[in-house]
Design an enzyme around this catalytic site. Structure first.
Site, PDB file in Angstrom:
ATOM      1  N   PRO A   9       0.788  -1.230   0.000  1.00 29.94           N
ATOM      2  CA  PRO A   9       0.000   0.000   0.000  1.00 29.94           C
ATOM      3  C   PRO A   9       0.824   1.286   0.000  1.00 29.94           C
ATOM      4  CG  PRO A   9      -0.122  -1.093   2.125  1.00 29.94           C
ATOM      5  CD  PRO A   9       0.522  -2.066   1.189  1.00 29.94           C
ATOM      6  N   ASN A  10       0.324   2.215  -0.789  1.00 28.46           N
ATOM      7  CA  ASN A  10       0.851   3.587  -0.904  1.00 28.46           C
ATOM      8  C   ASN A  10       2.146   3.681  -1.706  1.00 28.46           C
ATOM      9  OD1 ASN A  10      -1.258   4.802   0.733  1.00 28.46           O
ATOM     10  ND2 ASN A  10      -0.306   3.740   2.439  1.00 28.46           N
ATOM     11  N   ARG A  17       5.053  10.831  -2.674  1.00 29.91           N
ATOM     12  CA  ARG A  17       4.767  10.571  -1.259  1.00 29.91           C
ATOM     13  C   ARG A  17       6.005  10.827  -0.400  1.00 29.91           C
ATOM     14  NH1 ARG A  17       4.713   4.529   1.238  1.00 29.91           N
ATOM     15  NH2 ARG A  17       4.009   5.097   3.321  1.00 29.91           N
ATOM     16  N   TYR A  22      11.110   8.796   0.974  1.00 31.57           N
ATOM     17  CA  TYR A  22      11.047   7.755  -0.058  1.00 31.57           C
ATOM     18  C   TYR A  22      11.652   8.167  -1.408  1.00 31.57           C
ATOM     19  CZ  TYR A  22       7.904   5.678   3.371  1.00 31.57           C
ATOM     20  OH  TYR A  22       7.377   5.160   4.531  1.00 31.57           O
ATOM     21  N   ASN A  71       8.059  -5.620  -0.945  1.00 28.39           N
ATOM     22  CA  ASN A  71       7.940  -4.499  -0.025  1.00 28.39           C
ATOM     23  C   ASN A  71       6.462  -4.418   0.336  1.00 28.39           C
ATOM     24  OD1 ASN A  71       7.860  -2.173   1.431  1.00 28.39           O
ATOM     25  ND2 ASN A  71       9.055  -0.937  -0.012  1.00 28.39           N
ATOM     26  N   ALA A  74       3.183  -0.864   4.770  1.00 32.37           N
ATOM     27  CA  ALA A  74       2.609  -0.873   6.120  1.00 32.37           C
ATOM     28  C   ALA A  74       2.132  -2.263   6.551  1.00 32.37           C
ATOM     29  CB  ALA A  74       1.457   0.123   6.195  1.00 32.37           C
ATOM     30  N   HIS A  77       4.064  -4.645   8.976  1.00 37.01           N
ATOM     31  CA  HIS A  77       4.014  -4.511  10.436  1.00 37.01           C
ATOM     32  C   HIS A  77       2.706  -5.025  11.035  1.00 37.01           C
ATOM     33  CE1 HIS A  77       7.294  -2.010   9.192  1.00 37.01           C
ATOM     34  NE2 HIS A  77       6.495  -1.097   8.668  1.00 37.01           N
ATOM     35  N   ASP A  84       1.766 -15.587   6.667  1.00 34.86           N
ATOM     36  CA  ASP A  84       1.386 -17.000   6.477  1.00 34.86           C
ATOM     37  C   ASP A  84       1.522 -17.409   5.008  1.00 34.86           C
ATOM     38  OD1 ASP A  84       0.850 -17.427   9.133  1.00 34.86           O
ATOM     39  OD2 ASP A  84      -1.327 -17.440   8.932  1.00 34.86           O
ATOM     40  N   GLU A  95      12.620  -9.613   1.617  1.00 36.08           N
ATOM     41  CA  GLU A  95      11.894  -8.448   2.138  1.00 36.08           C
ATOM     42  C   GLU A  95      12.729  -7.199   1.898  1.00 36.08           C
ATOM     43  OE1 GLU A  95      10.887  -8.705   6.312  1.00 36.08           O
ATOM     44  OE2 GLU A  95      10.435  -6.556   6.445  1.00 36.08           O
ATOM     45  N   HIS A  97      12.823  -2.735   2.147  1.00 35.09           N
ATOM     46  CA  HIS A  97      12.241  -1.448   2.517  1.00 35.09           C
ATOM     47  C   HIS A  97      13.128  -0.336   1.994  1.00 35.09           C
ATOM     48  CE1 HIS A  97       9.200  -3.299   4.947  1.00 35.09           C
ATOM     49  NE2 HIS A  97      10.139  -4.087   5.448  1.00 35.09           N
ATOM     50  N   ILE A  98      12.492   0.700   1.538  1.00 40.20           N
ATOM     51  CA  ILE A  98      13.211   1.855   0.994  1.00 40.20           C
ATOM     52  C   ILE A  98      13.884   2.619   2.135  1.00 40.20           C
ATOM     53  CG2 ILE A  98      12.878   4.055  -0.215  1.00 40.20           C
ATOM     54  CD1 ILE A  98      10.369   2.606  -1.543  1.00 40.20           C
ATOM     55  N   SER A  99      13.105   2.871   3.173  1.00 42.81           N
ATOM     56  CA  SER A  99      13.642   3.594   4.333  1.00 42.81           C
ATOM     57  C   SER A  99      14.214   2.604   5.342  1.00 42.81           C
ATOM     58  CB  SER A  99      12.522   4.411   4.993  1.00 42.81           C
ATOM     59  OG  SER A  99      11.515   3.537   5.502  1.00 42.81           O
ATOM     60  N   ARG A 104      13.139   4.401  12.506  1.00 45.53           N
ATOM     61  CA  ARG A 104      11.875   5.146  12.544  1.00 45.53           C
ATOM     62  C   ARG A 104      11.038   4.718  13.759  1.00 45.53           C
ATOM     63  NH1 ARG A 104       9.327   4.918   6.693  1.00 45.53           N
ATOM     64  NH2 ARG A 104       8.051   6.587   7.615  1.00 45.53           N
ATOM     65  N   ARG A 108       7.361   0.232  13.389  1.00 43.54           N
ATOM     66  CA  ARG A 108       7.958  -0.221  12.121  1.00 43.54           C
ATOM     67  C   ARG A 108       9.096  -1.231  12.347  1.00 43.54           C
ATOM     68  NH1 ARG A 108       5.636   3.419   8.349  1.00 43.54           N
ATOM     69  NH2 ARG A 108       5.236   5.412   9.343  1.00 43.54           N
TER      70      ARG A 108
END
Ligand code: DQA
Length: 138
Positions: A9-10, A17, A22, A71, A74, A77, A84, A95, A97-99, A104, A108
C-alpha cells in the site's frame, strides 16, 4: 528467470509521497532502468493497496517463480495473512524497505515477513530492490 517485484500500500505514490523519506523517483521509471540493466531476468511487477490481492499474487506465483522481492509497506508490520502466505509457498522471498524502518517509529521495527524471508534489505532507497535482485541472481 522469473522474478516478481511486489509492492504494498501507498507505494503507487512513490515520487510524490513524503519524498524526503522515499525519494523523488517514481517506481515505473526505476523499474524501466532495472529491466534495462538486467535483460536476462523476466521482471514482473505488481502493486496493490489491498491485502488480499497481495496474498492472491503471492499464491499465484509462489510455487514456480524464482524469487519474490516484497515491499509489503505498512502491511509488513500488521499482516499475519501475508506472513502466512510466505510461509506456505516455496519461492524465496526477499523483504525490502526503501527507508531504514529500524531508525523510525517503534511500530515499524516489527515484521511479519522477516521470520520466513530468505533475507532482508532495508534502508538503501530504491537501491534496496536492486540489492535484493542481486541476492536472487547469486
Ligand atoms: C516502507 C516502510 C514502511 O514502514 C512503510 O509503511 C511504507 C514503506 C519502506 O519501503 O520504507 O509504506 O515499507
Amino acid at each position: 528467470m522469473q522474478i516478481l517485484l511486489l509492492n504494498g500500500p501507498n507505494l503507487n505514490l512513490l515520487g510524490k509521497r513524503e519524498p524526503d523519506i522515499y525519494g523523488k523517483e517514481d517506481f515505473e521509471t526505476f523499474l524501466d532502468s532495472l529491466k534495462n540493466k538486467y535483460p536476462q531476468v523476466n521482471l514482473h511487477y505488481f502493486q496493490s493497496n489491498i491485502e488480499g490481492e497481495i496474498i492472491n499474487k503471492i499464491q499465484e506465483v509462489g510455487f514456480h517463480y524464482d524469487g519474490i522481492i516484497l515491499n509489503a509497506a505498512a502491511y509488513t508490520h500488521t499482516s499475519v495473512g501475508i506472513g502466512d502466505a510466505i510461509k506456505a509457498i516455496t519461492t524465496p522471498v526477499v523483504e525490502v524497505h526503501i527507508s531504514n524502518t529500524f531508525s523510525r517509529e517503534s511500530f515499524r521495527h516489527q515484521s511479519y515477513i522477516a521470520p520466513n524471508a530468505a533475507g532482508i534489505i532495508v534502508g538503501f532507497g530504491l537501491k534496496s530492490y536492486e540489492l535484493a535482485l542481486l541476492s536472487l541472481l547469486k
